[in-house]
Design a protein around this motif. Structure first.
Motif, PDB file in Angstrom:
ATOM      1  N   LYS A   1       8.507   8.770   0.654  1.00 40.32           N
ATOM      2  CA  LYS A   1       7.841  10.073   0.551  1.00 40.32           C
ATOM      3  C   LYS A   1       7.957  10.654  -0.854  1.00 40.32           C
ATOM      4  CE  LYS A   1       7.824  11.196   5.399  1.00 40.32           C
ATOM      5  NZ  LYS A   1       8.202  12.078   6.471  1.00 40.32           N
ATOM      6  N   ASN A   2       9.112  10.449  -1.507  1.00 37.88           N
ATOM      7  CA  ASN A   2       9.277  10.990  -2.857  1.00 37.88           C
ATOM      8  C   ASN A   2       8.463  10.214  -3.896  1.00 37.88           C
ATOM      9  OD1 ASN A   2      10.860   8.673  -2.949  1.00 37.88           O
ATOM     10  ND2 ASN A   2      12.577   9.671  -3.976  1.00 37.88           N
TER      11      ASN A   2
ATOM     12  N   SER B   1      21.701   0.835   5.450  1.00 37.15           N
ATOM     13  CA  SER B   1      21.317   0.252   4.170  1.00 37.15           C
ATOM     14  C   SER B   1      22.026   1.061   3.097  1.00 37.15           C
ATOM     15  CB  SER B   1      19.799   0.297   3.978  1.00 37.15           C
ATOM     16  OG  SER B   1      19.369   1.611   3.734  1.00 37.15           O
ATOM     17  N   VAL B   2      21.790   0.749   1.863  1.00 37.25           N
ATOM     18  CA  VAL B   2      22.400   1.515   0.779  1.00 37.25           C
ATOM     19  C   VAL B   2      21.820   2.923   0.742  1.00 37.25           C
ATOM     20  CG1 VAL B   2      22.593   1.653  -1.740  1.00 37.25           C
ATOM     21  CG2 VAL B   2      22.928  -0.524  -0.594  1.00 37.25           C
ATOM     22  N   ILE B   3      20.543   3.040   1.095  1.00 37.85           N
ATOM     23  CA  ILE B   3      19.821   4.304   0.972  1.00 37.85           C
ATOM     24  C   ILE B   3      19.944   5.169   2.222  1.00 37.85           C
ATOM     25  CG2 ILE B   3      17.515   5.269   0.540  1.00 37.85           C
ATOM     26  CD1 ILE B   3      16.940   2.601  -0.966  1.00 37.85           C
ATOM     27  N   GLY B   4      20.068   4.585   3.382  1.00 35.74           N
ATOM     28  CA  GLY B   4      20.140   5.320   4.636  1.00 35.74           C
ATOM     29  C   GLY B   4      19.925   4.379   5.804  1.00 35.74           C
ATOM     30  N   ARG B   5      19.460   4.911   6.920  1.00 35.67           N
ATOM     31  CA  ARG B   5      19.168   4.088   8.098  1.00 35.67           C
ATOM     32  C   ARG B   5      17.668   3.951   8.262  1.00 35.67           C
ATOM     33  NH1 ARG B   5      23.229   2.662  11.420  1.00 35.67           N
ATOM     34  NH2 ARG B   5      25.212   3.687  11.058  1.00 35.67           N
ATOM     35  N   GLY B   6      17.252   2.827   8.780  1.00 35.10           N
ATOM     36  CA  GLY B   6      15.839   2.588   8.992  1.00 35.10           C
ATOM     37  C   GLY B   6      15.136   2.207   7.699  1.00 35.10           C
ATOM     38  N   TYR B   7      13.839   2.063   7.807  1.00 40.64           N
ATOM     39  CA  TYR B   7      13.028   1.662   6.655  1.00 40.64           C
ATOM     40  C   TYR B   7      13.037   2.747   5.593  1.00 40.64           C
ATOM     41  CZ  TYR B   7       8.923   0.316   3.931  1.00 40.64           C
ATOM     42  OH  TYR B   7       8.064  -0.029   2.914  1.00 40.64           O
ATOM     43  N   GLN B   8      13.323   2.352   4.371  1.00 39.48           N
ATOM     44  CA  GLN B   8      13.289   3.239   3.208  1.00 39.48           C
ATOM     45  C   GLN B   8      12.292   2.629   2.231  1.00 39.48           C
ATOM     46  OE1 GLN B   8      15.166   6.107   3.319  1.00 39.48           O
ATOM     47  NE2 GLN B   8      15.814   5.385   5.324  1.00 39.48           N
ATOM     48  N   GLY B   9      11.127   3.222   2.124  1.00 36.15           N
ATOM     49  CA  GLY B   9      10.039   2.654   1.343  1.00 36.15           C
ATOM     50  C   GLY B   9      10.298   2.600  -0.147  1.00 36.15           C
TER      51      GLY B   9
ATOM     52  N   GLY C   1       5.197   9.564  -3.083  1.00 34.18           N
ATOM     53  CA  GLY C   1       3.842   9.844  -2.646  1.00 34.18           C
ATOM     54  C   GLY C   1       3.396   9.099  -1.403  1.00 34.18           C
ATOM     55  N   GLY C   2       4.316   8.411  -0.741  1.00 31.21           N
ATOM     56  CA  GLY C   2       3.972   7.645   0.455  1.00 31.21           C
ATOM     57  C   GLY C   2       4.339   8.357   1.739  1.00 31.21           C
ATOM     58  N   GLN C   3       4.215   7.635   2.841  1.00 30.71           N
ATOM     59  CA  GLN C   3       4.537   8.166   4.167  1.00 30.71           C
ATOM     60  C   GLN C   3       5.795   7.524   4.753  1.00 30.71           C
ATOM     61  OE1 GLN C   3       0.973   7.557   6.442  1.00 30.71           O
ATOM     62  NE2 GLN C   3      -0.273   8.703   5.011  1.00 30.71           N
ATOM     63  N   ASN C   4       6.385   6.580   4.023  1.00 27.23           N
ATOM     64  CA  ASN C   4       7.613   5.893   4.444  1.00 27.23           C
ATOM     65  C   ASN C   4       7.448   5.181   5.788  1.00 27.23           C
ATOM     66  OD1 ASN C   4      10.239   5.286   3.432  1.00 27.23           O
ATOM     67  ND2 ASN C   4      11.080   6.446   5.136  1.00 27.23           N
TER      68      ASN C   4
ATOM     69  N   PRO D   1       0.808  -1.226   0.000  1.00 24.63           N
ATOM     70  CA  PRO D   1       0.000   0.000   0.000  1.00 24.63           C
ATOM     71  C   PRO D   1       0.844   1.281   0.000  1.00 24.63           C
ATOM     72  CG  PRO D   1      -0.816  -1.555   1.633  1.00 24.63           C
ATOM     73  CD  PRO D   1       0.509  -2.086   1.147  1.00 24.63           C
ATOM     74  N   PRO D   2       0.280   2.360  -0.534  1.00 26.98           N
ATOM     75  CA  PRO D   2       1.014   3.625  -0.679  1.00 26.98           C
ATOM     76  C   PRO D   2       1.602   4.193   0.609  1.00 26.98           C
ATOM     77  CG  PRO D   2      -1.005   3.708  -1.946  1.00 26.98           C
ATOM     78  CD  PRO D   2      -1.043   2.432  -1.146  1.00 26.98           C
TER      79      PRO D   2
END
Length: 190
Positions: free
Chosen positions: A51-52, A122-130, A54-57, A45-46
């Motif tokens: 966030k980039n 992670s590759v993108i940052g720390r924590g969950y990256q949607g 359209g989600g809330q991450n 789900p969205p």
């Protein structure tokens, strides 16, 4: 952006380099990983998208059956196996106390993780990256992989503590036997 997605349509990292297929992370598939947020191979789900996109991450709900006796730590790795790069994009890496059986939505937030959760790089940052797949690239598969490790993670081959090691150094350096593992795959397309 849809033009870029169409141009890269046939380029995908694939499963070959995913954590699931690493020789050092092989083990019996005894963990049943599930989510109330999405079904197996269902659409994520969205609100769980970046966030980039359209989600809330917000990380999705996850649950699993008890790991085998002797589990010292659980390792959760979330990867997009459809990025147009040679290897999957690692969206999240966390260590979880073996007594934990589920994670509520948002439990993988970098600033306020749930009790029993240690956020790694992670590759993108720390924590969950949607999810935020390239528009027009087609469906992307996001693989949530849970590994029951027999010993806690120590320092990596590069002499980095697990919480500061990059996934490219951390994942191949794991020598702890994998007592059980499970995975859940969701999809996103923009």
């Amino acid at each position: 952006m849809p033009v870029l997605g169409r141009l890269l349509k046939n380029r995908r990292s694939g499963d070959a380099h995913a954590a699931w297929n690493r020789p050092n992370l092989q083990g019996p598939e005894l963990l049943e990983l599930s989510s109330r947020s999405f079904d197996r191979l269902g659409t994520i789900p969205p609100e769980h998208h970046a966030k980039n996109a359209g989600g809330q991450n917000i990380s999705p709900h996850l649950a699993w059956n008890p790991p085998p006796t002797g589990t010292a730590q659980l390792l959760l790795v979330v990867e997009d196996t459809d990025v147009p790069t040679p290897k999957p994009a690692v969206h999240c890496v966390v260590l979880i106390d073996p007594a934990v059986r589920s994670l509520a939505p948002g439990a993988l937030a970098a600033k306020e993780p749930a009790p029993g959760v240690t956020i790694l790089r992670s590759v993108i940052g720390r924590g969950y990256q949607g999810p935020a797949p390239i528009r027009g690239h087609g469906p992307h598969h996001y693989t949530f992989q849970l590994f029951a490790l027999a010993t806690p993670l120590g320092e990596t081959a590069g002499k980095s503590a697990p919480d500061s090691a990059r996934p490219s150094a951390l994942l191949p350096s794991i020598t702890a036997p994998v007592l059980a593992r499970g995975r859940l795959i969701g999809t996103v397309e923009r």
